[in-house]
Design an enzyme around this catalytic site. Structure first.
Site, short mmCIF file in Angstrom:
data_model
loop_
_atom_site.label_atom_id
_atom_site.label_comp_id
_atom_site.label_asym_id
_atom_site.label_seq_id
_atom_site.Cartn_x
_atom_site.Cartn_y
_atom_site.Cartn_z
N VAL A 12 -48.61 18.86 45.38
CA VAL A 12 -47.27 19.21 45.85
C VAL A 12 -46.87 20.60 45.39
O VAL A 12 -46.32 21.39 46.16
CB VAL A 12 -46.25 18.16 45.37
CG1 VAL A 12 -44.83 18.61 45.67
CG2 VAL A 12 -46.51 16.81 46.02
N ASP A 51 -49.51 24.83 28.87
CA ASP A 51 -48.60 23.69 28.91
C ASP A 51 -47.17 24.20 29.11
O ASP A 51 -46.76 25.17 28.48
CB ASP A 51 -48.71 22.91 27.60
CG ASP A 51 -47.81 21.71 27.58
OD1 ASP A 51 -46.64 21.84 27.17
OD2 ASP A 51 -48.28 20.62 27.97
N TYR A 139 -44.49 5.15 34.06
CA TYR A 139 -44.35 6.39 34.83
C TYR A 139 -42.95 6.48 35.44
O TYR A 139 -42.25 7.49 35.27
CB TYR A 139 -45.42 6.43 35.93
CG TYR A 139 -45.14 7.45 37.00
CD1 TYR A 139 -45.14 8.81 36.71
CD2 TYR A 139 -44.87 7.05 38.31
CE1 TYR A 139 -44.88 9.75 37.70
CE2 TYR A 139 -44.61 7.98 39.30
CZ TYR A 139 -44.62 9.33 38.99
OH TYR A 139 -44.35 10.26 39.97
N LYS A 143 -39.74 9.20 34.56
CA LYS A 143 -39.09 10.03 35.57
C LYS A 143 -37.59 9.76 35.64
O LYS A 143 -36.78 10.69 35.80
CB LYS A 143 -39.75 9.79 36.94
CG LYS A 143 -41.13 10.39 37.09
CD LYS A 143 -41.06 11.91 37.22
CE LYS A 143 -42.37 12.48 37.71
NZ LYS A 143 -42.27 13.90 38.07
N ASN A 170 -44.00 8.22 49.63
CA ASN A 170 -45.44 8.45 49.64
C ASN A 170 -45.77 9.77 50.32
O ASN A 170 -45.61 9.90 51.54
CB ASN A 170 -46.17 7.30 50.35
CG ASN A 170 -46.14 6.01 49.55
OD1 ASN A 170 -45.09 5.59 49.10
ND2 ASN A 170 -47.29 5.41 49.35
#
Length: 331
Positions: A12, A51, A139, A143, A170
């Site tokens: 993305v 990082d 996960y 978020k 998705n």
């Protein structure tokens, strides 16, 4: 504007970076290349390898940064269950350190890559942003925690810092523009369309269908698929909104991103068969714990607040773009 894309060597992030470049923006990509690919960073973007938490002050302290698109994250649901520390540190701690750096260096805009996993198993469909957030895995929990953190930083900034969290459903397809094609290249692949296409490429023998007794039309799970180019355009529209300064909800807007149309697992497999011409053997496996039967987004808020409307909504077209990319890759 000069914009930073964290995770810009990933799927993305790289497509977002390319769309920004196509719009005439200056782009800095920050990526530690642990899961991203150096050759996915679009030509014209400057790459800083490191990082996010460690290099945020270096990148933002140089001055002139107008905003950040934050895509860098740990994102494997299964791994998050067995290695939760990796996710709380990699997603939450890292983002808080980024937020602190944004505040120190007075960077006023953030677009955050959130997820539909924040909703867990929804009570109804399509899912709106007002739906209960009850993530069923680490996960999704991390978020959601970041979404909350961003909201508090925006609320405490007295309008100097504004943000949009985009909760993806998705993501699929690939970007094919003037530069190299950009698509999914995950070391550990968990997404349905690339997994099905791996069968067509001869990289796996069959595709597993996790349950055929769901309360859906054909008994298989239904998901909302959004083309990665449509997703990237939503990020640019979010930046435009933030630049205008009129951001609802205390300076932190949360928007779902999806087509608003669900496709079943069997429909996806059939689309892949049509596009590839391959029979693609499939077998039914037991349901996976925590899988909802239906996950479909309401994207009305994104339409109303961002002016966003997906244009790549045909399933065969989404699969065809992913197939064209998959055939070019050996990794």
């Amino acid at each position: 504007m000069t914009l930073v894309v964290t995770g810009g060597a990933g799927y993305v992030g790289s497509v977002c970076a390319q769309h920004l470049l196509d719009a005439g923006q200056d782009v800095v990509v920050v990526d530690d290349l642990s899961t991203g690919h150096r050759d996915a960073v679009p030509e014209g973007a400057r790459l800083v390898v490191g990082d996010v938490a460690e290099v945020a002050d270096e990148v933002l302290g140089a001055g002139g940064v107008d905003g950040v698109i934050h895509c860098a994250a740990r994102s494997l649901v299964g791994e998050s269950a067995v290695e939760p520390a990796k996710y709380w540190h990699g997603n939450v701690v890292t983002t808080v350190r980024l937020l602190d750096a944004l505040r120190r260096h007075r960077v006023p805009r953030l677009v955050f890559s959130s997820t539909a996993a924040t909703y867990g198993e929804p009570e109804s469909s399509p899912i709106t942003e007002d739906a209960p957030t009850r993530p069923t895995n680490t996960y999704g929990a991390t978020k959601l925690a970041v979404d909350h953190a961003i909201g508090t930083y925006a609320a405490a900034s007295d309008g100097e810092f504004r943000a949009v969290s985009l909760r993806y459903f998705n993501v699929a397809g690939a970007h094919a523009g003037t530069g190299p094609a950009l698509g999914e290249r995950h070391t550990v692949e968990t997404h349905l369309i690339p997994l099905v296409l791996q069968v067509a490429l001869g990289r796996r023998d069959e595709i597993a269908i996790f349950g055929d007794d769901w309360p859906t039309a054909d008994g298989t799970c239904v998901r909302d698929y959004i083309h990665v180019d449509d997703l990237a355009e939503a990020h640019l529209l979010a930046l435009d909104l933030l630049a205008g300064g009129e951001v609802p909800d205390g300076g932190h807007l949360v928007c779902n991103l999806g087509n608003g149309t669900g496709f079943s697992v069997l429909e996806v497999i059939e689309a892949c068969r049509r596009v590839t011409g391959h029979p693609i053997p499939a077998r039914v496996a037991p349901r996976r714990t925590g899988d909802p039967g239906v996950l479909v987004a309401s994207a009305a808020r994104a339409r109303d607040e961002l002016g966003w409307k997906p244009t790549h909504t045909d399933l065969d077209g989404i699969v065809a773009d992913a197939w064209a990319f998959a055939r070019t890759r050996v990794d």
